[in-house]
Write a protein that holds these residues in place. Structure first.
Motif, PDB file in Angstrom:
ATOM      1  N   LYS A 162      68.944  57.158 118.846  1.00 34.20           N
ATOM      2  CA  LYS A 162      70.378  57.334 118.791  1.00 34.20           C
ATOM      3  C   LYS A 162      70.982  56.446 117.714  1.00 34.20           C
ATOM      4  O   LYS A 162      70.740  55.248 117.679  1.00 34.20           O
ATOM      5  CB  LYS A 162      70.997  57.010 120.159  1.00 34.20           C
ATOM      6  CG  LYS A 162      72.486  57.330 120.236  1.00 34.20           C
ATOM      7  CD  LYS A 162      73.025  57.067 121.622  1.00 34.20           C
ATOM      8  CE  LYS A 162      74.511  57.390 121.677  1.00 34.20           C
ATOM      9  NZ  LYS A 162      75.071  57.140 123.025  1.00 34.20           N
ATOM     10  N   ARG A 163      71.747  57.065 116.844  1.00 35.56           N
ATOM     11  CA  ARG A 163      72.380  56.328 115.755  1.00 35.56           C
ATOM     12  C   ARG A 163      73.890  56.465 115.883  1.00 35.56           C
ATOM     13  O   ARG A 163      74.409  57.539 116.212  1.00 35.56           O
ATOM     14  CB  ARG A 163      71.920  56.882 114.407  1.00 35.56           C
ATOM     15  CG  ARG A 163      72.378  56.076 113.201  1.00 35.56           C
ATOM     16  CD  ARG A 163      71.970  56.774 111.925  1.00 35.56           C
ATOM     17  NE  ARG A 163      72.580  58.094 111.837  1.00 35.56           N
ATOM     18  CZ  ARG A 163      73.799  58.320 111.382  1.00 35.56           C
ATOM     19  NH1 ARG A 163      74.552  57.300 110.996  1.00 35.56           N
ATOM     20  NH2 ARG A 163      74.290  59.546 111.327  1.00 35.56           N
ATOM     21  N   ARG A 164      74.591  55.383 115.620  1.00 38.60           N
ATOM     22  CA  ARG A 164      76.043  55.385 115.729  1.00 38.60           C
ATOM     23  C   ARG A 164      76.642  56.096 114.530  1.00 38.60           C
ATOM     24  O   ARG A 164      76.343  55.753 113.379  1.00 38.60           O
ATOM     25  CB  ARG A 164      76.573  53.959 115.839  1.00 38.60           C
ATOM     26  CG  ARG A 164      75.996  53.181 117.003  1.00 38.60           C
ATOM     27  CD  ARG A 164      76.593  51.803 117.079  1.00 38.60           C
ATOM     28  NE  ARG A 164      77.995  51.853 117.475  1.00 38.60           N
ATOM     29  CZ  ARG A 164      78.800  50.792 117.484  1.00 38.60           C
ATOM     30  NH1 ARG A 164      78.336  49.626 117.065  1.00 38.60           N
ATOM     31  NH2 ARG A 164      80.049  50.908 117.865  1.00 38.60           N
ATOM     32  N   ARG A 165      77.462  57.062 114.784  1.00 40.10           N
ATOM     33  CA  ARG A 165      78.082  57.836 113.713  1.00 40.10           C
ATOM     34  C   ARG A 165      79.482  57.309 113.425  1.00 40.10           C
ATOM     35  O   ARG A 165      80.140  56.708 114.285  1.00 40.10           O
ATOM     36  CB  ARG A 165      78.166  59.314 114.112  1.00 40.10           C
ATOM     37  CG  ARG A 165      76.836  60.028 114.165  1.00 40.10           C
ATOM     38  CD  ARG A 165      77.044  61.475 114.564  1.00 40.10           C
ATOM     39  NE  ARG A 165      78.078  62.124 113.755  1.00 40.10           N
ATOM     40  CZ  ARG A 165      78.495  63.367 113.955  1.00 40.10           C
ATOM     41  NH1 ARG A 165      77.975  64.080 114.945  1.00 40.10           N
ATOM     42  NH2 ARG A 165      79.425  63.881 113.182  1.00 40.10           N
ATOM     43  N   ASP A 228      78.013  61.950 108.547  1.00 35.19           N
ATOM     44  CA  ASP A 228      79.026  60.977 108.131  1.00 35.19           C
ATOM     45  C   ASP A 228      79.726  61.420 106.852  1.00 35.19           C
ATOM     46  O   ASP A 228      80.905  61.090 106.641  1.00 35.19           O
ATOM     47  CB  ASP A 228      78.382  59.602 107.940  1.00 35.19           C
ATOM     48  CG  ASP A 228      77.981  58.957 109.255  1.00 35.19           C
ATOM     49  OD1 ASP A 228      78.498  59.396 110.302  1.00 35.19           O
ATOM     50  OD2 ASP A 228      77.140  58.035 109.243  1.00 35.19           O
ATOM     51  N   LYS A 266      89.544  52.926 117.187  1.00 34.50           N
ATOM     52  CA  LYS A 266      88.317  52.737 117.953  1.00 34.50           C
ATOM     53  C   LYS A 266      87.209  52.132 117.097  1.00 34.50           C
ATOM     54  O   LYS A 266      87.249  52.174 115.871  1.00 34.50           O
ATOM     55  CB  LYS A 266      87.854  54.075 118.535  1.00 34.50           C
ATOM     56  CG  LYS A 266      88.787  54.656 119.582  1.00 34.50           C
ATOM     57  CD  LYS A 266      88.221  55.943 120.169  1.00 34.50           C
ATOM     58  CE  LYS A 266      89.130  56.501 121.247  1.00 34.50           C
ATOM     59  NZ  LYS A 266      88.583  57.758 121.841  1.00 34.50           N
ATOM     60  N   ASP A 267      86.225  51.587 117.788  1.00 33.77           N
ATOM     61  CA  ASP A 267      85.051  51.033 117.127  1.00 33.77           C
ATOM     62  C   ASP A 267      84.323  52.114 116.324  1.00 33.77           C
ATOM     63  O   ASP A 267      84.259  53.270 116.733  1.00 33.77           O
ATOM     64  CB  ASP A 267      84.117  50.431 118.189  1.00 33.77           C
ATOM     65  CG  ASP A 267      82.915  49.742 117.578  1.00 33.77           C
ATOM     66  OD1 ASP A 267      82.955  49.432 116.362  1.00 33.77           O
ATOM     67  OD2 ASP A 267      81.931  49.526 118.304  1.00 33.77           O
ATOM     68  N   MET A 268      83.808  51.731 115.150  1.00 38.46           N
ATOM     69  CA  MET A 268      83.080  52.608 114.231  1.00 38.46           C
ATOM     70  C   MET A 268      83.973  53.667 113.577  1.00 38.46           C
ATOM     71  O   MET A 268      83.489  54.673 113.076  1.00 38.46           O
ATOM     72  CB  MET A 268      81.901  53.301 114.925  1.00 38.46           C
ATOM     73  CG  MET A 268      80.730  52.371 115.211  1.00 38.46           C
ATOM     74  SD  MET A 268      80.023  51.654 113.699  1.00 38.46           S
ATOM     75  CE  MET A 268      79.384  53.094 112.878  1.00 38.46           C
ATOM     76  N   THR A 353      84.629  47.389 113.457  1.00 37.47           N
ATOM     77  CA  THR A 353      83.464  46.853 114.171  1.00 37.47           C
ATOM     78  C   THR A 353      83.730  46.687 115.659  1.00 37.47           C
ATOM     79  O   THR A 353      82.835  46.319 116.408  1.00 37.47           O
ATOM     80  CB  THR A 353      83.056  45.495 113.582  1.00 37.47           C
ATOM     81  OG1 THR A 353      84.180  44.604 113.632  1.00 37.47           O
ATOM     82  CG2 THR A 353      82.599  45.653 112.133  1.00 37.47           C
ATOM     83  N   ARG A 354      84.950  46.929 116.079  1.00 37.20           N
ATOM     84  CA  ARG A 354      85.316  46.898 117.495  1.00 37.20           C
ATOM     85  C   ARG A 354      86.641  47.630 117.645  1.00 37.20           C
ATOM     86  O   ARG A 354      87.255  48.045 116.651  1.00 37.20           O
ATOM     87  CB  ARG A 354      85.427  45.463 118.023  1.00 37.20           C
ATOM     88  CG  ARG A 354      86.454  44.602 117.285  1.00 37.20           C
ATOM     89  CD  ARG A 354      86.590  43.249 117.956  1.00 37.20           C
ATOM     90  NE  ARG A 354      87.423  42.327 117.229  1.00 37.20           N
ATOM     91  CZ  ARG A 354      88.757  42.293 117.279  1.00 37.20           C
ATOM     92  NH1 ARG A 354      89.406  43.186 118.039  1.00 37.20           N
ATOM     93  NH2 ARG A 354      89.454  41.407 116.603  1.00 37.20           N
TER      94      ARG A 354
END
Length: 379
Positions: A162-165, A228, A266-268, A353-354
């Motif tokens: 799982k990778r954060r998009r 992305d 939101k984060d990311m 980042t948060r």
């Protein structure tokens, strides 16, 4: 005898009338004062400057110079002399602080004064940002279709890590609120005599676009995924329509221009891309611009590139850095600067980042890649 007497009297009356008329129309010249000097002829300024001697200011004349803020004369190498009031100030005692010694003349905050933030009309904001008007409902429908397509493609029988998009920013729904946000950015850019640009600019006198290739990066550069890239294009399309990220630019007496969140982030979340003129770092070694961003760190140092937002830029120009020498300074960081390879070119993005609350100021670490920027005096 009588006629002769009459002619004589009439001639005398005519003479008196002529004298009276002359007195009314012609001023009697005043006698010139004795021994009056002749009028002086002024020399032209060019002749005076050509013969003037240069005044050499000896260092001894400023031995007793002290800072107007702290009153100390220590650290003479950091003392700046105002070109208007001739008073001294430490580089880190003025607000906002001066990171590098300015090139050319410098004025203290009192002599320079702060430009008043102007309120811009809706038409001027549209023209300033070159906003494209289009059918908003059609764009929303196409966005939903693209989302469904991405969801269908995302399914896979092969297990992957799982990778954060990246998430697209969510603009404010109220058009008046978005207009106010863009107005603050336009006022800040005009105060610094900058043009708005949401893209990297390549000028003939600087680095060419062919020089910006991710393959030149020493050690390689991470590649932005296809998903992305779709998020990036979605955010760029929203900006072109005038749907900007929920950010406002405000002026702080200590930090100068800074950026605050005008809504929940939101984060990311993709916040913005760092834009400006692309130049070789070797050409900017003695530049006093305090907002240069590393774009490419090549194996050959002569090919390394930086982004210079001194003439053109966007909201990224006003996001401040943290003091990464103190724990409290590091706690303020809520976004990061990330370099990606996008279709073979180097790009710089600012990502949350948060979770960032409304009213919270945005900060990131200026020394994300190199530890050369002096942040120990940041607020």
């Amino acid at each position: 005898m009588a006629p002769a007497s009459t002619t004589s009297s009439s001639g005398a009356g005519a003479a008196r009338r002529l004298i009276g008329s002359r007195r009314r129309t012609e001023a009697t010249p005043l006698p010139s004062p004795p021994d009056s000097p002749p009028p002086k002829k002024l020399k032209p300024m060019s002749e005076i400057l050509a013969k003037a001697k240069y005044a050499v200011v000896e260092p001894a004349d400023y031995n007793d110079l002290s800072c107007e803020q702290c009153g100390s004369g220590d650290r003479a190498d950091e003392l700046l002399l105002c070109d208007k009031c001739d008073k001294g100030f430490h580089m880190k005692c003025v607000s906002p602080i001066v990171v590098r010694i300015p090139i050319g003349s410098w004025l203290c905050p009192k002599c320079s004064g702060q430009r008043r933030v102007r309120r811009l009309s809706q038409k001027k904001i549209i023209d300033f940002f070159r906003i494209q008007t289009c059918n908003r409902r059609k764009d929303k429908c196409s966005y939903r279709q693209d989302t469904r397509k991405r969801r269908r493609r995302s399914g896979s029988l092969v297990y992957q890590k799982k990778r954060r998009r990246l998430l697209p920013f969510i603009p404010s729904e109220d058009p008046a609120e978005r207009s106010k946000q863009m107005g603050t950015l336009a006022s800040a850019l005009m105060a610094l005599q900058m043009e708005f640009s949401d893209d990297l600019t390549y000028l003939p006198s600087m680095a060419s676009r062919s020089a910006n290739q991710a393959k030149f990066e020493e050690g390689g550069m991470q590649v932005l995924s296809k998903e992305d890239i779709e998020t990036l294009e979605q955010c760029r399309a929203m900006c072109r329509r005038g749907e900007c990220p929920p950010l406002v630019v405000v002026f702080d007496s200590c930090e100068g221009f800074t950026v605050e969140a005008d809504g929940q982030i939101k984060d990311m979340t993709f916040i913005t891309e760092y834009t400006g003129d692309v130049d070789y770092i070797r050409n900017r070694e003695h530049d006093d611009c305090d907002s240069m961003m590393t774009l490419l760190l090549a194996k050959d140092p002569s090919k390394s590139l930086v982004i210079c937002p001194d003439k053109r830029g966007n909201v990224a120009r006003f996001i401040n850095g943290i003091n990464n020498h103190t724990p409290d300074g590091k706690k303020k960081q809520n976004c990061k600067c990330v370099r990606y390879s996008v279709n073979g070119e180097c790009r710089v993005f600012l990502v949350a980042t948060r979770d960032i609350a409304k009213g919270e100021r945005l900060y990131y670490d200026y020394n994300g890649y190199e530890h050369e920027y002096p942040t120990q005096h940041f607020v």
